[in-house]
Scaffold this motif. Structure first.
Motif, mmCIF file in Angstrom:
data_model
loop_
_atom_site.group_PDB
_atom_site.id
_atom_site.type_symbol
_atom_site.label_atom_id
_atom_site.label_comp_id
_atom_site.label_asym_id
_atom_site.label_seq_id
_atom_site.Cartn_x
_atom_site.Cartn_y
_atom_site.Cartn_z
ATOM 1 N N VAL A 177 102.263 15.961 4.199
ATOM 2 C CA VAL A 177 103.601 15.457 5.127
ATOM 3 C C VAL A 177 103.556 15.707 6.212
ATOM 4 O O VAL A 177 103.093 16.882 6.932
ATOM 5 C CB VAL A 177 104.659 16.749 4.267
ATOM 6 N N LEU A 178 103.683 14.555 6.948
ATOM 7 C CA LEU A 178 103.635 14.595 8.523
ATOM 8 C C LEU A 178 104.934 14.438 9.119
ATOM 9 O O LEU A 178 105.668 13.824 8.661
ATOM 10 C CB LEU A 178 102.557 13.419 8.914
ATOM 11 N N ASN A 179 104.955 15.366 10.326
ATOM 12 C CA ASN A 179 106.107 15.103 11.013
ATOM 13 C C ASN A 179 105.875 14.053 12.183
ATOM 14 O O ASN A 179 105.196 14.206 12.937
ATOM 15 C CB ASN A 179 106.474 16.571 11.668
ATOM 16 N N ASP A 180 106.888 13.197 12.077
ATOM 17 C CA ASP A 180 106.566 11.927 12.865
ATOM 18 C C ASP A 180 107.275 11.892 14.061
ATOM 19 O O ASP A 180 107.710 10.794 15.075
ATOM 20 C CB ASP A 180 106.811 10.643 12.073
ATOM 21 N N THR A 181 108.117 13.117 14.507
ATOM 22 C CA THR A 181 108.594 13.051 15.908
ATOM 23 C C THR A 181 107.726 12.692 16.993
ATOM 24 O O THR A 181 106.558 12.842 17.028
ATOM 25 C CB THR A 181 109.147 14.381 16.127
ATOM 26 N N ALA A 182 108.313 12.230 18.155
ATOM 27 C CA ALA A 182 107.402 12.095 19.212
ATOM 28 C C ALA A 182 108.070 12.797 20.370
ATOM 29 O O ALA A 182 109.218 12.883 20.578
ATOM 30 C CB ALA A 182 107.672 10.441 19.640
ATOM 31 N N GLY A 211 101.849 21.298 9.452
ATOM 32 C CA GLY A 211 102.548 21.842 10.585
ATOM 33 C C GLY A 211 103.688 22.711 10.199
ATOM 34 O O GLY A 211 104.225 22.581 9.285
ATOM 35 N N THR A 212 103.821 23.831 11.136
ATOM 36 C CA THR A 212 105.090 24.745 10.579
ATOM 37 C C THR A 212 106.556 23.815 10.646
ATOM 38 O O THR A 212 107.109 24.340 9.932
ATOM 39 C CB THR A 212 105.042 25.948 11.393
ATOM 40 N N THR A 213 106.580 22.832 11.533
ATOM 41 C CA THR A 213 107.724 21.970 11.336
ATOM 42 C C THR A 213 107.918 21.454 10.051
ATOM 43 O O THR A 213 108.942 21.404 9.532
ATOM 44 C CB THR A 213 107.740 21.051 12.728
ATOM 45 N N ALA A 214 106.913 20.887 9.361
ATOM 46 C CA ALA A 214 107.121 20.212 8.314
ATOM 47 C C ALA A 214 107.530 21.308 7.260
ATOM 48 O O ALA A 214 108.101 21.079 6.372
ATOM 49 C CB ALA A 214 105.704 19.618 7.859
#
Length: 347
Positions: free
Chosen positions: A58-63, A259-262
Motif C-alpha cells: 500500500v503506497l501513499n501517492d501524495t506529491a 510508510g507511517t502515513t499509509a
C-alpha cells in the motif's frame, strides 16, 4: 511506555543523511521480525525476498509541493513562509489562503505584507498559536507561481539549501496527488523497475493518499505522550484500492504499508474486522504503544527521530524494546538515518 523519555536513543550526527542514495533502491534495508526481535540486513532492491505472492503493498501517492517561500516584508526584512496545509487551502481566482509558519526577525502581525519578488504578495489575515493565516495574491495562478518561486521543503535536519536534484529525489516515483509539505519517505526507495518486478511476483500494489502535513515535524512537548495531539491530515482511499487491500486480506496475503502515513491512514479507515473502507476525510490518529492494529500485517519505514510520534508508532507495532534494539544495531552498522536515509521492513 507513556513517558517521552522512553523514546530517546543516541545517534551520531554523521549518520543523518544529508543527500539521497546514489540509486533509490540501493539503500540498505534492515529487517526486524516482530515476534522474535531477530534482525537481518538486506539491500532495498531485494525487497521481493521478504514478500510473498498474494501480499499487497500500500503506497501513499501524495506529491510534495514546494512549500517554502522566501520573501521580504515591507520593511525590507527577510521572511520565510512555510505552507502548513496546502491541501486544505482556499482558492478564489488568483488568490490562495492557507495556514503557514512565518520565520522572520520580528513576529508577524495581522496585516503584515510579505513580497515575493514583484509577482506575488502575501498578507497575514489571522494569527493563531504559532500559526498564521496567509492570503497570497499574484500575477498568475498560485500553483504556477509556487512551482516557479517555491523551494523543496527539506526537513530541518538536512542542513543545506535545497538543490535542483531535490525536486525529483524528494518525491516518490509514483507521486500523483499534489498536497504534501513533506515526503512519505519510505516510498523514496522504490523505482519503476522494482515495482514492476514485484508485480511480476504476483504482489499487488494499491495506491492511497495522505497529504503529509506539519505533524511530521511537530515535536512532542508533553512528558506523558498520551496528552499529545496530532495535526490533521487529509486522506483519500479509492474504491479500487480498498477492494485490492481487502481482497489480499481475504486470500491470506499480508497488507504491507509503505510508510507511517499509509499505516495511519489504513488503521484510521478500517473497521473492527480490519476491512478498509474507501472514502475521504481528515486523519488525526496518533498511534503509540497499546494501540491495537487491525488493518496492516507489516510495514516498510525509514528510521525516525528520537522522541517523535513516528518512532512511537513503530514501537507500538514491533514493541519498544525491539525497535530500540534495532536502532542500536543500525547505529553500529552505520545505517543512514531519516528522510534520505535507509529503511526497515518490520513484520
Amino acid at each position: 511506555m507513556y513517558s517521552l523519555s522512553d523514546y530517546g536513543y543516541d545517534l551520531p550526527a554523521e549518520l543523518i543523511a544529508q543527500a539521497p542514495a546514489a540509486k533509490r533502491d540501493h539503500a540498505r534495508l534492515l529487517r526486524l521480525a516482530c515476534g522474535t526481535g531477530c534482525i537481518s540486513h538486506h539491500r532495498f532492491d531485494a525487497l521481493g525476498r521478504l514478500l510473498a505472492p498474494g501480499d499487497v503493498l500500500v503506497l501513499n501517492d501524495t506529491a510534495v509541493v514546494k512549500a517554502r517561500l522566501l520573501g521580504r516584508k515591507a520593511s525590507g526584512g527577510k521572511a520565510e513562509v512555510f505552507l502548513l496545509d496546502y491541501a486544505g487551502g482556499v482558492r478564489d481566482g488568483r488568490r490562495f489562503a492557507c495556514d503557514c509558519l512565518i520565520k522572520s526577525s520580528k513576529p508577524a502581525r495581522a496585516g503584515t505584507l510579505i513580497h515575493f519578488g514583484e509577482e506575488m504578495i502575501g498578507r497575514v489575515t489571522a494569527l493563531g498559536e504559532g500559526v498564521c493565516r496567509v492570503e497570497f495574491c499574484g500575477d498568475a495562478d498560485f500553483d504556477l507561481l509556487l512551482e516557479r518561486m517555491g523551494h523543496v521543503p527539506l526537513p530541518p535536519y538536512i542542513r543545506r539549501a535545497d538543490e535542483t536534484g531535490d525536486r525529483t529525489a524528494y518525491q516518490t516515483v509514483y507521486a500523483a496527488a499534489r498536497g504534501a509539505v513533506a515526503a512519505p519517505t519510505a516510498g523514496l526507495h522504490f523505482t519503476p523497475e522494482l515495482l514492476e518486478s514485484l508485480r511480476a511476483q504476483n504482489i499487488a500494489v494499491a495506491l492511497i493518499t495522505l497529504h503529509v502535513g506539519y505533524g511530521t515535524f511537530a515535536p512532542v512537548r508533553v512528558e506523558d505522550i498520551r496528552e499529545h495531539r496530532m495535526h490533521a491530515e487529509r486522506y483519500d482511499i479509492p474504491e479500487a484500492s480498498a477492494a485490492a487491500i481487502n481482497a489480499a486480506r481475504a486470500r491470506g496475503g499480508r497488507v504491507v504499508a509503505v510508510g507511517t502515513t499509509a499505516v495511519r491512514t489504513l488503521e484510521f479507515a478500517s473497521d473492527e474486522r480490519g476491512r478498509v473502507v474507501a472514502g475521504s476525510g481528515i486523519c488525526e490518529l496518533f498511534i503509540y504503544p497499546g494501540f491495537r492494529f487491525k488493518a496492516i500485517d507489516a510495514m516498510i519505514t525509514n528510521f525516525h527521530l528520537p522522541q517523535s510520534t513516528l518512532l512511537m508508532l513503530v514501537a507500538a507495532f514491533a514493541g519498544r524494546e525491539n525497535i530500540l534494539n534495532a536502532y542500536r544495531e543500525a547505529v553500529r552498522e552505520r545505517y543512514r538515518f531519516f528522510s534520505y536515509g535507509d529503511a526497515m521492513f518490520i513484520g
